[in-house]
Design a protein around this motif. Structure first.
Motif, mmCIF file in Angstrom:
data_model
loop_
_atom_site.group_PDB
_atom_site.id
_atom_site.type_symbol
_atom_site.label_atom_id
_atom_site.label_comp_id
_atom_site.label_asym_id
_atom_site.label_seq_id
_atom_site.Cartn_x
_atom_site.Cartn_y
_atom_site.Cartn_z
ATOM 1 N N ALA A 456 0.918 -1.210 0.005
ATOM 2 C CA ALA A 456 0.045 -0.004 0.023
ATOM 3 C C ALA A 456 0.703 1.317 0.153
ATOM 4 O O ALA A 456 0.793 2.202 0.978
ATOM 5 N N PRO A 457 1.844 1.343 -1.093
ATOM 6 C CA PRO A 457 2.534 2.449 -0.996
ATOM 7 C C PRO A 457 1.896 3.584 -1.109
ATOM 8 O O PRO A 457 0.628 4.017 -1.672
ATOM 9 N N ASN A 458 2.407 4.852 -0.717
ATOM 10 C CA ASN A 458 1.559 6.205 -0.652
ATOM 11 C C ASN A 458 1.758 6.968 -2.064
ATOM 12 O O ASN A 458 2.427 7.842 -2.159
ATOM 13 N N LEU A 459 0.969 6.410 -2.889
ATOM 14 C CA LEU A 459 1.070 6.966 -4.378
ATOM 15 C C LEU A 459 0.242 8.359 -4.366
ATOM 16 O O LEU A 459 -0.608 8.389 -3.624
ATOM 17 N N PRO A 460 0.654 9.038 -5.171
ATOM 18 C CA PRO A 460 -0.034 10.577 -5.131
ATOM 19 C C PRO A 460 -1.407 10.689 -5.857
ATOM 20 O O PRO A 460 -1.939 11.687 -5.904
ATOM 21 N N TYR A 461 -1.841 9.539 -6.486
ATOM 22 C CA TYR A 461 -2.789 9.586 -7.559
ATOM 23 C C TYR A 461 -4.163 9.693 -6.809
ATOM 24 O O TYR A 461 -4.619 8.775 -6.294
ATOM 25 N N ALA A 462 -4.984 10.906 -7.274
ATOM 26 C CA ALA A 462 -6.428 10.905 -6.786
ATOM 27 C C ALA A 462 -7.314 10.139 -7.694
ATOM 28 O O ALA A 462 -8.377 9.823 -7.104
ATOM 29 N N ALA A 463 -6.799 9.934 -8.856
ATOM 30 C CA ALA A 463 -7.876 9.456 -9.799
ATOM 31 C C ALA A 463 -6.918 8.882 -11.021
ATOM 32 O O ALA A 463 -5.805 9.546 -11.420
ATOM 33 N N VAL A 464 -7.472 7.835 -11.651
ATOM 34 C CA VAL A 464 -6.951 7.282 -13.124
ATOM 35 C C VAL A 464 -7.844 7.435 -14.177
ATOM 36 O O VAL A 464 -9.090 7.414 -14.155
ATOM 37 N N ILE A 465 -7.292 8.123 -15.223
ATOM 38 C CA ILE A 465 -8.113 8.154 -16.457
ATOM 39 C C ILE A 465 -7.356 7.273 -17.548
ATOM 40 O O ILE A 465 -6.107 7.291 -17.797
ATOM 41 N N VAL A 466 -8.208 6.245 -17.951
ATOM 42 C CA VAL A 466 -7.818 5.405 -19.091
ATOM 43 C C VAL A 466 -8.170 5.650 -20.542
ATOM 44 O O VAL A 466 -9.530 5.640 -20.549
ATOM 45 N N ASP A 467 -7.298 5.903 -21.492
ATOM 46 C CA ASP A 467 -7.818 6.161 -22.704
ATOM 47 C C ASP A 467 -7.555 5.167 -23.566
ATOM 48 O O ASP A 467 -6.548 4.225 -23.287
ATOM 49 N N GLU A 468 -8.363 4.601 -24.611
ATOM 50 C CA GLU A 468 -8.122 3.476 -25.570
ATOM 51 C C GLU A 468 -8.075 2.195 -24.870
ATOM 52 O O GLU A 468 -7.406 1.153 -24.898
ATOM 53 N N ALA A 469 -8.990 1.931 -23.700
ATOM 54 C CA ALA A 469 -9.260 1.085 -22.984
ATOM 55 C C ALA A 469 -9.479 -0.600 -23.677
ATOM 56 O O ALA A 469 -8.988 -1.489 -23.085
ATOM 57 N N GLN A 470 -9.967 -0.238 -24.852
ATOM 58 C CA GLN A 470 -10.230 -1.697 -25.592
ATOM 59 C C GLN A 470 -8.861 -2.461 -25.986
ATOM 60 O O GLN A 470 -8.987 -3.817 -26.171
#
Length: 724
Positions: A456-470
């Motif tokens: 459970a490292p302390n990553l700075p990400y509040a959100a992830v956006i994924v493009d070209e998910a296919q």
């Protein structure tokens, strides 16, 4: 008079369009006036003057220089610029215009009131363009009553296009769609009027200040938040996606979700644009909250090239978030993110993406096959495909899991005995790979997931956006979920996914819900193609006829209701007797495009094979036509002159005014090597479908003109249409 410093300045899309037709010196002068005013309103007041004879006393003029005037509406604390032109032309334009506060469409509209008796009416025998459409129907679709007299004077599509400036932008869009043959439902989809939506905008108060802030008005009215943003818009030119979003796009991008959300849609519907605006929205929230300092949005996609293109566009849309220290938006393709993460965690094995490491894996496979007898009827190619598509793709590490695993879509059946024998092969291959300090990409993803879940490292990400998910596999989705696990406080705005399985050009399939990303109830579909004409779109969709397409989450998808905003010429399909003649024809076509004032950078030649790229470049260069090859992993510098020549794979995410797709003979597309690698009929069908999707993607890169050619017999993937 001098405008108070509390004034809010905005710009109607018509102002931007009129500026583009004027000399550069006028544009620079107007831009300088506007930016100086935003920098210091008290020292640079806008001296607005009344327009004599105007029907609307809110309409004003502003002196740009000795010969040019800007037209604006001043209402309360707002000044909205709507037009810039030569002195006399600007005043003539202004006299008949007024601001209409339209509660039916929930927006501000700039309309011209026309008295039918003052216009030169066409001869009684001359047909009228919209004679079959009643005033009631036009009104229900969104055409204001005040503009109906002008509508009734139109006789031809050409006359209508020439009169674009006479109509409110929304009216023009409605009428153009009707002239192009769209039905009422499709017009509603194009404009957002009359369409019911869960996120439908509330009706604003009937005053200028309230209506200008609605989602609908923001489709055509730009309110800069800073001098830097205003200057960036003027300097970059009016690219619709940068400022103006369709209401449905904005509703998807600019809102909060109680969990992961998704936007699907066909090529050209603006999925990546929505994703970029989504990133901006989330980064804006971080910037406005001091307690969230240091948080960021991770924007990821499948390939390095796409990540670089997206970062370049985000730098235009919201540079303040990318240039912040630390940046509030991080753009990186997922393979690279995994490599960097594992390096920080001292992962000892080398990930074999390509090159010598990948070659060594092939040697290990050969050694393994020498030491094992494969079950009857199974080839080495089949075993390697089973490893990649079942064992690695779904993260199987134990024999009992493999014995129970679903193999849907793999074709050749395997009983329990054969699976057990294959697991011995897989275990040996994995052991040898580990002993040599190597790992496949799926191993790297799985290792990163295990570290994230365990440490459970302390990553700075509040959100992830994924493009070209296919193009993402199961391990990729599991990794995304591990990067932003559901918190005890909830899962608000955690993950946003965009994709279209019709454009799947890699052999990866996954269900997001199986990977912990549940978008049910928060999935939206975009159906308006803003890039490609209806004629090109129709042809491109026909390539996929008969192909079953998933929705990335255990359901099926379709392109029903998928329509284009623009109309144009149908694709040109040309057959030649030889490749030499075909390349000469490509050169001639390119010269015609250049003669029509199409810029070099707006021409794209998309090829199925890298060897074809070299052939095309030699042919064009020999004719004195400059070219640029777009390489994987590099961005397209649009300021560099040259026809863009690249592979269909690299063209993903790009667009060009005119596109040529040459060398599509039956023997070349799909390439024989790809078909020969098929392990059974199911695999062969899947490979052919991937190339159908690839051709579909290539065709939808064209905005206005598409040319498809071949020599000899054409590929069987080209739809059965009339051929020149």
């Amino acid at each position: 008079m001098t405008v108070a410093i509390t004034k809010r300045v905005s710009y109607d899309i018509g102002c931007m369009k009129s500026l583009r037709k004027l000399p550069d010196k006028v544009i620079v002068r107007f831009m300088d006036m506007m930016t100086r005013y935003m920098t210091d309103p008290s020292g640079n007041g806008l001296n607005l003057e009344t327009v004599q004879g105007a029907r609307d006393n809110a309409i004003k003029s502003l002196r740009v220089d000795q010969g040019y005037r800007a037209i604006a509406f001043e209402v309360g604390r707002d000044i909205m610029f709507v037009h810039v032109n030569e002195h006399d032309k600007a005043y003539r334009w202004a006299v008949g215009r007024r601001v209409k506060l339209d509660p039916d469409t929930n927006r501000i509209r700039v309309i011209e009131e026309v008295d039918a008796g003052t216009e030169s009416a066409p001869a009684p025998s001359e047909p009228r363009l919209f004679s079959k459409l009643s005033d009631k129907r036009l009104g229900a679709l969104g055409v204001p009553e005040e503009e109906l007299p002008a509508v009734r004077l139109l006789t031809t599509l050409e006359a209508f296009e020439a009169a674009e400036e006479r109509f409110d932008p929304l009216t023009y869009q409605i009428l153009y769609a009707l002239a192009a043959g769209y039905n009422d439902e499709e017009v509603h989809a194009l404009t957002g009027i009359g369409a019911q939506s869960e996120a439908e905008s509330p009706k604003a108060e009937l005053n200028f200040g309230a209506l200008i802030e609605t989602e609908e008005s923001r489709q055509t009215i730009f309110i800069p938040e800073s001098e830097a943003e205003l200057r960036r818009v003027f300097e970059e030119g009016l690219e619709g996606w940068r400022i103006f979003l369709h209401p449905e796009q904005r509703k998807i991008a600019y809102r909060d979700y109680n969990g992961p959300a998704m936007a699907r849609g066909g090529a050209g519907t603006g999925k990546t644009v929505v994703a970029m605006h989504r990133a901006k929205y989330l980064a804006d929230q971080i910037m406005s909250d001091p307690t969230r300092a240091g948080q960021r949005v991770l924007f990821t996609t499948f390939t390095t090239s796409l990540a670089q293109d997206i970062e370049a566009n985000l730098r235009t849309l919201c540079p303040e978030h990318l240039d912040a220290q630390p940046p509030r938006i991080e753009v990186i393709n997922l393979d690279r993110w995994v490599s960097q993460f594992l390096k920080r965690k001292n992962f000892e094995r080398k990930v074999a993406y390509f090159g010598e490491a990948r070659d060594r894996l092939e040697e290990i496979w050969r050694d393994v096959f020498l030491d094992h007898v494969l079950p009857d009827g199974l080839s080495e190619a089949f075993v390697k495909a089973e490893w990649a598509q079942i064992v690695q793709a779904t993260g199987l590490t134990e024999q009992r899991s493999y014995l129970k695993a679903s193999r849907a879509g793999r074709g050749t059946p395997l009983d329990r005995r054969k699976r057990a024998a294959l697991w011995e092969v897989f275990s040996d291959y994995r052991a040898r790979m580990i002993s040599e300090g190597l790992a496949e990409p799926d191993d790297a993803y799985r290792e990163a997931i295990e570290i994230l879940l365990a440490q459970a490292p302390n990553l700075p990400y509040a959100a992830v956006i994924v493009d070209e998910a296919q193009d993402m596999g199961e391990q990729a989705f599991r990794l995304v979920r591990a990067i932003v696990p559901e918190a005890s406080s909830g899962d608000q705005n955690s993950i946003f996914v965009v994709g279209d399985a019709h454009q799947r050009i890699y052999a990866r399939r996954a269900s997001m819900s199986v990977c912990g990303i549940n978008v049910r109830g928060r999935s939206r579909q975009l159906r308006l193609n803003y890039r490609t004409t209806q004629e090109i779109r129709t042809w491109a969709v026909s390539i996929l006829e008969g192909v079953s397409v998933d929705d990335l989450d255990q359901g099926t998808d379709s392109l029903r209701g998928y329509v284009s905003v623009l109309r144009g010429a149908p694709p040109e399909l040309v057959s030649y007797r030889s490749e030499t003649e075909e390349l000469k024809g490509l050169v001639d076509w390119t010269r015609v495009q250049l003669a029509d004032q199409i810029g070099l950078a707006d021409l794209g030649v998309l090829c199925g094979r890298r060897a074809d790229v070299a052939r095309v470049r030699r042919a064009l260069s020999s004719a004195g036509i400059e070219t640029i090859e777009l390489q994987a992993g590099s961005t397209d510098d649009r300021s560099a002159p040259g026809v863009r020549v690249t592979t269909m794979h690299r063209a993903k995410g790009l667009e060009f005014f005119s596109v040529a797709i040459p060398l599509l003979s039956e023997s070349a597309f799909p390439p024989a090597g790809a078909l020969n690698a098929a392990v059974d009929q199911a695999d062969r069908t899947d490979i052919v479908d991937q190339y159908r999707s690839l051709l579909h993607v290539a065709a939808t890169r064209a905005k206005k003109t598409l040319r498809v050619s071949w020599s000899g017999a054409p590929t069987l993937l080209i739809p059965n249409v009339h051929i020149k």
